[in-house]
Write an enzyme that holds these catalytic residues in place. Structure first.
Site, short mmCIF file in Angstrom:
data_model
loop_
_atom_site.label_atom_id
_atom_site.label_comp_id
_atom_site.label_asym_id
_atom_site.label_seq_id
_atom_site.Cartn_x
_atom_site.Cartn_y
_atom_site.Cartn_z
N ASP A 1 0.82 -1.21 0.00
CA ASP A 1 0.00 0.00 0.00
C ASP A 1 0.85 1.26 0.00
OD1 ASP A 1 0.97 -0.47 2.57
OD2 ASP A 1 -1.01 -0.61 3.50
N ASP B 1 7.14 3.61 3.15
CA ASP B 1 7.50 4.66 4.11
C ASP B 1 9.00 4.53 4.39
OD1 ASP B 1 7.49 6.59 6.08
OD2 ASP B 1 6.41 5.41 7.55
N PHE C 1 1.26 11.49 7.54
CA PHE C 1 0.52 10.26 7.83
C PHE C 1 -0.80 10.28 7.06
CE2 PHE C 1 -2.13 7.26 10.07
CZ PHE C 1 -1.26 6.20 10.20
N ASP D 1 -5.00 2.59 7.22
CA ASP D 1 -5.81 2.85 8.43
C ASP D 1 -5.09 3.73 9.43
OD1 ASP D 1 -3.83 0.85 9.22
OD2 ASP D 1 -5.02 0.64 11.05
P1 5GP Z 1 7.63 0.93 6.18
O1 5GP Z 1 8.14 -0.42 6.60
O2 5GP Z 1 7.92 1.27 4.74
O3 5GP Z 1 8.06 2.02 7.12
O4 5GP Z 1 6.08 0.92 6.40
C1 5GP Z 1 5.25 0.12 5.69
C2 5GP Z 1 3.93 -0.01 6.41
O5 5GP Z 1 3.75 1.00 7.39
C3 5GP Z 1 2.80 0.15 5.43
O6 5GP Z 1 2.47 -1.07 4.85
C4 5GP Z 1 1.71 0.69 6.31
O7 5GP Z 1 1.04 -0.37 6.94
C5 5GP Z 1 2.43 1.48 7.37
N1 5GP Z 1 2.46 2.93 7.07
C6 5GP Z 1 3.53 3.68 6.73
N2 5GP Z 1 3.17 4.96 6.53
C7 5GP Z 1 1.84 5.02 6.73
C8 5GP Z 1 0.88 6.08 6.66
O8 5GP Z 1 1.15 7.24 6.35
N3 5GP Z 1 -0.39 5.73 6.93
C9 5GP Z 1 -0.77 4.47 7.27
N4 5GP Z 1 -2.05 4.28 7.52
N5 5GP Z 1 0.10 3.46 7.37
C10 5GP Z 1 1.40 3.73 7.09
#
Ligand code: 5GP
Length: 180
Positions: free
Chosen positions: A101, A104, A153, A160
């Site tokens: 999705d 980040d 965010f 969610d």
């Molecule tokens: P990463 O491992 O790249 O930091 O984060 C991946 C996961 O963090 C995503 O699949 C999601 O579940 C969550 N995430 C990261 N940023 C956001 C955001 O802005 N909003 C939401 N709802 N979830 C996020």
């Protein structure tokens, strides 16, 4: 459609999502023609993206889901990736396309790419619906990228906050007052 009261502003509209996801589906169909394609969605957030993306893929493929946790109910990445639900399908020798999705920090995808490589996937590529500008701690090659958004965010289209807002048809920035 009226804006949800907890949403500060819309960053990607439903129409933009549909157009771009359809385009990615066409590209994937070209790139994987004749290959054993396994689309792996990362639950729960990517389910909405996977549902639309796979409907735009015109070649044969399989789909599976994996659930990992990196956030819990908070809004900051913990950096710790835990498998909550593993795949049903074997990945050895198959062309894996991870559908995420949001990219980040990249910690989740870094972990998953390595995991599927270790399991013997023939190739591992990434489709990410949205990418947060300047947030990556890991260099993740994203072959199919949807939208680059500001490092805020966001919720909607599967994303969610404490299990709410997943059904919003757009991706919007959550009001800070909701989580602070
Ligand atoms: P990463 O491992 O790249 O930091 O984060 C991946 C996961 O963090 C995503 O699949 C999601 O579940 C969550 N995430 C990261 N940023 C956001 C955001 O802005 N909003 C939401 N709802 N979830 C996020």
């Amino acid at each position: 459609m009226s804006l949800h009261p907890d949403v500060e502003k819309v960053l990607v509209t439903g129409q933009q999502l549909q157009d771009r996801v359809n385009e990615l589906g066409r590209r994937i169909s070209d790139d994987y023609a004749g290959k054993d394609l396994l689309v792996i969605g990362v639950l729960k957030g990517a389910a909405w993206f996977v549902a639309d993306l796979t409907r735009a893929i015109t070649i044969p493929f399989n789909v599976d889901f994996m659930a990992v946790s990196s956030y819990g109910a908070a809004h900051k990445s913990s950096g710790v990736v835990r498998i909550i639900k593993d795949l049903d399908a074997p990945v050895a020798g198959r062309h894996v396309l991870i559908a995420e999705d949001i990219l980040d920090t990249g910690l989740t995808l870094r972990y998953l790419i390595k995991n599927f490589e270790v399991r013997g996937a023939a190739s591992v590529e990434v489709a990410a619906c949205v990418i947060k500008a300047g947030a990556q701690q890991e260099n993740i090659p994203v072959r199919y990228d949807g939208f680059v958004i500001p490092n805020e965010f966001v919720v909607g289209y599967g994303l969610d906050y404490a299990e709410n807002y997943r059904g919003l048809p757009y991706i919007g920035q959550l009001k800070q007052s909701v989580y602070s």
